[in-house]
Design an enzyme around this catalytic site. Sequence first.
Site, PDB file in Angstrom:
ATOM      1  N   CYS A  57      12.754   4.391   6.481  1.00 14.28           N
ATOM      2  CA  CYS A  57      12.586   3.006   6.071  1.00 14.28           C
ATOM      3  C   CYS A  57      13.929   2.381   5.690  1.00 14.28           C
ATOM      4  O   CYS A  57      14.760   3.028   5.052  1.00 14.28           O
ATOM      5  CB  CYS A  57      11.637   2.934   4.876  1.00 14.28           C
ATOM      6  SG  CYS A  57      11.275   1.230   4.389  1.00 14.28           S
ATOM      7  N   CYS A  72      13.387   1.042  -2.088  1.00 13.50           N
ATOM      8  CA  CYS A  72      12.505   1.253  -3.243  1.00 13.50           C
ATOM      9  C   CYS A  72      12.841   2.601  -3.889  1.00 13.50           C
ATOM     10  O   CYS A  72      12.718   3.654  -3.249  1.00 13.50           O
ATOM     11  CB  CYS A  72      11.048   1.241  -2.796  1.00 13.50           C
ATOM     12  SG  CYS A  72      10.596  -0.223  -1.823  1.00 13.50           S
ATOM     13  N   CYS A  77      10.601   5.842  -3.861  1.00 15.30           N
ATOM     14  CA  CYS A  77       9.972   6.221  -2.592  1.00 15.30           C
ATOM     15  C   CYS A  77      10.748   7.304  -1.852  1.00 15.30           C
ATOM     16  O   CYS A  77      11.955   7.189  -1.632  1.00 15.30           O
ATOM     17  CB  CYS A  77       9.839   4.991  -1.694  1.00 15.30           C
ATOM     18  SG  CYS A  77       8.987   5.352  -0.151  1.00 15.30           S
ATOM     19  N   CYS A  81      -7.090   4.395   4.606  1.00 10.00           N
ATOM     20  CA  CYS A  81      -5.924   3.555   4.325  1.00 10.00           C
ATOM     21  C   CYS A  81      -4.838   3.859   5.353  1.00 10.00           C
ATOM     22  O   CYS A  81      -4.300   4.972   5.373  1.00 10.00           O
ATOM     23  CB  CYS A  81      -5.410   3.833   2.916  1.00 10.00           C
ATOM     24  SG  CYS A  81      -6.696   3.686   1.648  1.00 10.00           S
ATOM     25  N   CYS A 126      -8.343  -0.191   5.162  1.00 12.11           N
ATOM     26  CA  CYS A 126      -7.314  -0.929   4.429  1.00 12.11           C
ATOM     27  C   CYS A 126      -5.983  -0.670   5.126  1.00 12.11           C
ATOM     28  O   CYS A 126      -5.672   0.470   5.471  1.00 12.11           O
ATOM     29  CB  CYS A 126      -7.261  -0.463   2.975  1.00 12.11           C
ATOM     30  SG  CYS A 126      -6.036  -1.358   1.981  1.00 12.11           S
ATOM     31  N   CYS A 145      -5.767  -5.147  -2.247  1.00  9.19           N
ATOM     32  CA  CYS A 145      -5.575  -3.910  -2.987  1.00  9.19           C
ATOM     33  C   CYS A 145      -4.129  -3.934  -3.460  1.00  9.19           C
ATOM     34  O   CYS A 145      -3.210  -3.960  -2.642  1.00  9.19           O
ATOM     35  CB  CYS A 145      -5.829  -2.712  -2.069  1.00  9.19           C
ATOM     36  SG  CYS A 145      -5.436  -1.116  -2.819  1.00  9.19           S
ATOM     37  N   ARG A 185      -8.224   2.748  -9.285  1.00  8.66           N
ATOM     38  CA  ARG A 185      -8.057   3.993  -8.522  1.00  8.66           C
ATOM     39  C   ARG A 185      -6.938   4.848  -9.111  1.00  8.66           C
ATOM     40  O   ARG A 185      -5.835   4.349  -9.348  1.00  8.66           O
ATOM     41  CB  ARG A 185      -7.716   3.644  -7.069  1.00  8.66           C
ATOM     42  CG  ARG A 185      -7.642   4.843  -6.136  1.00  8.66           C
ATOM     43  CD  ARG A 185      -7.274   4.424  -4.725  1.00  8.66           C
ATOM     44  NE  ARG A 185      -8.080   3.297  -4.269  1.00  8.66           N
ATOM     45  CZ  ARG A 185      -7.787   2.541  -3.221  1.00  8.66           C
ATOM     46  NH1 ARG A 185      -6.701   2.787  -2.507  1.00  8.66           N
ATOM     47  NH2 ARG A 185      -8.555   1.533  -2.871  1.00  8.66           N
TER      48      ARG A 185
HETATM   49  S1  SF4 Z   1       7.753   1.811  -0.546  1.00  4.49           S
HETATM   50 FE1  SF4 Z   1       8.987   3.241   0.711  1.00  4.49          FE
HETATM   51  S2  SF4 Z   1       8.242   2.990   2.823  1.00  4.49           S
HETATM   52 FE2  SF4 Z   1       7.479   1.214   1.616  1.00  4.49          FE
HETATM   53  S3  SF4 Z   1       9.072  -0.389   1.895  1.00  4.49           S
HETATM   54 FE3  SF4 Z   1       9.659   0.724   0.018  1.00  4.49          FE
HETATM   55  S4  SF4 Z   1      11.073   2.345   0.756  1.00  4.49           S
HETATM   56 FE4  SF4 Z   1       9.971   1.581   2.560  1.00  4.49          FE
END
Ligand code: SF4
Length: 423
Positions: free
Chosen positions: A65, A69, A72, A109, A142, A202, A272
């Site tokens: 990605c 984040c 993550c 999901c 979802c 959600c 949840r």
């Molecule tokens: S949560 Fe993870 S996969 Fe989703 S946009 Fe952020 S870095 Fe990318």
Amino acid sequence: MDLLDTLTAKGLRGEVPTREEALAVLATTDDELLDVVAAAGKVRRRWFGRRVKLNYLVNLKSGLCPEDCSYCSQRLGSKAEILKYTWLKPEQAADAARAGVAGGAKRVCLVASGRGPTDRDIDRVTDTMAAIKDADPEVEICVCLGLLSDNQAERLKAAGADAYNHNLNTSESTYGDIATTHTYADRVDTVQKAHGAGLSACSGLIAGMGESDEDLVDVVFALRELGSDSVPVNFLIPFEGTPLAQEWNLTPQRCLRILAMVRFVNPDTEVRIAGGREVHLRSMQPLGLHVANSIFLGDYLTSEGQAGQTDLDMIKDAGFEVEGAGEATLPRHRADIAAASGCGSTASGCGTSAAAPTASGCGSAASACGSGGGCGPCGGHGHAEPAPAAAVASDAAESTDGLRSDLVKVRRRGAGTELAPNA
Ligand code: SF4
């Protein structure tokens, strides 16, 4: 009337507590914990009976990605040893979904890493949903693909999606500490787009990133105002190789208080227990079922959960029952609100004459969601600078002095592998 009597009375009427009352739940002592769970349990049973909704994650596209984040494992620069693969074929995803449905999951999901989908990605997911619904027309789907552009929510709705997941994750004031490649407002916008297209929203949070009690209360009230039909509560899984790898701030008691606070603020909303359930609630997981009415079955996106059969045994042993495909999840009045505002949640069995909820319907003026990126229960994490440990110090886990990678198994089975899910 003391705090818990007040919260119970409000919850039974479908009313939202004050911000001060929500903060007071997080400040309760261990001696009061069972009373807190019992009070939240009364509210939970009022609106959801003893049903537990099972949701099943299929990671359509894993890792790689471009977003940052910090929580993550799939983020830009993550060193976490997760599976990385591009889009599963519709048949592969349908096979994975079938395994979850066979295990009792009512909702599948479909999640993909990335900032947001291209129109070609929407085509892929359309084909995948068709393959899943061909096999089982009753299954709820979802979709979680990140930030949506104009008309993409409408296309997903027309293709058969029931809901869209996009988590706020943390408070607006601290969002910039956990991600810089998108904003809280971006996330709010996507949840509103989903609502506006008639998809059930959600949207949830991640606890344990070093946030304060005020941050947690802020994001939970924001979710209520946004009209989220289901609120996934993730507990940070500090993956090695991510910036938050050292953030072990949660105890089972703290997790139960957070779940109870979320329940009181969202008395008639699906709550949840999401990523981190096994790692942080540990032997207290069954108590969590007295507060939340929904869990993920088996594995998470990039980490292993406990075996699916263990989830089913836990539900039965605790005196709960798996919600069936023919049973409505939400109380009827929530479905009425959804219909009036163009959202699409499912109607309900329990929750009879409910008083009108005080906070927001779907797609209302909603305050704040806001982050970028996509996915919800990634179970990954990591951020450049660890968030300040602040107000969670008194609840700090017993071992903050080292990584606990023994409790974080990277997912090596299920979708994207040749190994059966939930083995
Ligand atoms: S949560 Fe993870 S996969 Fe989703 S946009 Fe952020 S870095 Fe990318």
